[in-house]
Every structure is written in C-alpha cells, then in structure tokens.
Motif scaffolding. Sequence first.
Motif, PDB file in Angstrom:
ATOM      1  N   GLU A 130       0.829  -1.219   0.000  1.00  0.00           N
ATOM      2  CA  GLU A 130       0.000   0.000   0.000  1.00  0.00           C
ATOM      3  C   GLU A 130       0.857   1.261   0.000  1.00  0.00           C
ATOM      4  O   GLU A 130       0.506   2.247  -0.664  1.00  0.00           O
ATOM      5  CB  GLU A 130      -0.947   0.009   1.216  1.00  0.00           C
ATOM      6  CG  GLU A 130      -2.041  -1.025   1.164  1.00  0.00           C
ATOM      7  CD  GLU A 130      -1.583  -2.441   1.557  1.00  0.00           C
ATOM      8  OE1 GLU A 130      -2.352  -3.387   1.284  1.00  0.00           O
ATOM      9  OE2 GLU A 130      -0.478  -2.618   2.100  1.00  0.00           O
ATOM     10  N   THR A 134       0.769   4.047  -2.925  1.00  0.00           N
ATOM     11  CA  THR A 134       0.560   5.473  -2.629  1.00  0.00           C
ATOM     12  C   THR A 134       1.616   6.326  -3.311  1.00  0.00           C
ATOM     13  O   THR A 134       1.320   7.392  -3.859  1.00  0.00           O
ATOM     14  CB  THR A 134       0.562   5.711  -1.100  1.00  0.00           C
ATOM     15  OG1 THR A 134      -0.515   4.962  -0.527  1.00  0.00           O
ATOM     16  CG2 THR A 134       0.410   7.185  -0.759  1.00  0.00           C
ATOM     17  N   GLU A 135       2.864   5.852  -3.324  1.00  0.00           N
ATOM     18  CA  GLU A 135       3.938   6.608  -3.973  1.00  0.00           C
ATOM     19  C   GLU A 135       3.764   6.609  -5.488  1.00  0.00           C
ATOM     20  O   GLU A 135       4.054   7.600  -6.152  1.00  0.00           O
ATOM     21  CB  GLU A 135       5.306   6.054  -3.583  1.00  0.00           C
ATOM     22  CG  GLU A 135       6.447   6.987  -3.901  1.00  0.00           C
ATOM     23  CD  GLU A 135       6.407   8.295  -3.118  1.00  0.00           C
ATOM     24  OE1 GLU A 135       7.008   9.280  -3.612  1.00  0.00           O
ATOM     25  OE2 GLU A 135       5.792   8.365  -2.038  1.00  0.00           O
ATOM     26  N   LEU A 137       0.881   6.555  -6.985  1.00  0.00           N
ATOM     27  CA  LEU A 137      -0.181   7.549  -7.184  1.00  0.00           C
ATOM     28  C   LEU A 137       0.384   8.962  -7.095  1.00  0.00           C
ATOM     29  O   LEU A 137       0.034   9.820  -7.915  1.00  0.00           O
ATOM     30  CB  LEU A 137      -1.310   7.346  -6.170  1.00  0.00           C
ATOM     31  CG  LEU A 137      -2.472   8.328  -6.258  1.00  0.00           C
ATOM     32  CD1 LEU A 137      -3.179   8.219  -7.608  1.00  0.00           C
ATOM     33  CD2 LEU A 137      -3.455   8.087  -5.119  1.00  0.00           C
ATOM     34  N   THR A 138       1.251   9.197  -6.139  1.00  0.00           N
ATOM     35  CA  THR A 138       1.882  10.513  -6.020  1.00  0.00           C
ATOM     36  C   THR A 138       2.650  10.854  -7.292  1.00  0.00           C
ATOM     37  O   THR A 138       2.521  11.958  -7.829  1.00  0.00           O
ATOM     38  CB  THR A 138       2.825  10.557  -4.800  1.00  0.00           C
ATOM     39  OG1 THR A 138       2.063  10.343  -3.620  1.00  0.00           O
ATOM     40  CG2 THR A 138       3.569  11.882  -4.706  1.00  0.00           C
TER      41      THR A 138
END
Length: 180
Positions: A130, A134-135, A137-138
């Motif tokens: 996860e 998230t990274e 997505l960033t």
Amino acid sequence: MKPEQIEKQFSVNVFGTMNVIRAVLPHFRAQKQGGIINVSSAGGRIGLPLISMYVSSKFALEGFSEALSYELASQNISVKIVEPGGVVTPFHETAAKLFASNPELTDYNRFVESTLNKLGKMSENISSAEVVATEILTAATDGSTQFRYGVGVDAKEWIKDRTSMDDLTHIQHMRKFFES
C-alpha cells in the motif's frame, strides 16, 4: 542462475516494460501528452550480492527509463521511476530460491550464510504494498518533473548512502558491510 532464469528476469523487468511502453506510445503521441511510471527498485541504484541478476535488470530499467525521459519530454510525455526498497510480498521467498548459488561451490557457503543473515536484518524496515501504491499515485498526480521516487526507509537510506559517497568509498562501505 541458469541462462533461462536470467533471460526470464530480463524479459519481465526490462523487455516486458519496453513492450508495454512501445504499445502505449502511439496513443500518447496522438494525445500529445502522457505519463509513464516504471517500478524499479532501490536495487536499480545499488548492487546487492546474491541477487545480481535482479539488480542488473533493474539497473537496465533505470538507464532505459532515464534515457527515454529525455527522448519523450519533447512530446509532453513524462517518464518517472518508483524505487521501493523491500516490500512485503512473496518476492523474498522467491528470490531466496533463485539467488546466485550453486551447492557445488562450497567456497561461498560462509559468505552466503552471512549475507542472507544481513539481508534478513535489512528487511526489518520493509514497506507494505500500500505504501508503494501510494507513492505510485503521487508520482502519477503530483504534476512535477521529479524523475525518481524512493519508497521506504530502507531504500531512501541505501540511495542516500550511494549518492553521497564516491564509487570507491561506497564499494568499500558495502564490502565491509557484507564481510563474513
């Protein structure tokens, strides 16, 4: 590793990535924009013993991605790399079965045992899938021109060490760390 295992490693980590990019580039060029995010590894910046074929495939991916980023910038297509350290996945078990060892080469037994122990201790600070997602997505949404995204305390520390030392100092540091 057997030659077919090495070819599979490069087929997945390098040639597979190239094939996907080759397939999406006409669409991105038609749109006059796009973004490519390649998932590499801290091992694409730092050589680690016992997984030399894995890290060499990630080094290749890093070089390809960097060169491609220069080529595609003129087309408003960005290329970014996400570089996780250790991630909680079955990778470690799979890699342990495939690492570069040969039971007939007993000269390496002490080194292999010591190195596996040290790599095991290094994996105490690994990230969840996860955190990596998230990274990614960033990287996809931050609107920046940042090229590399390190993920995890372990990756950031390894990369910081690698980029803050000259080659000789870093190689001596790593050799000392992995001494039996």
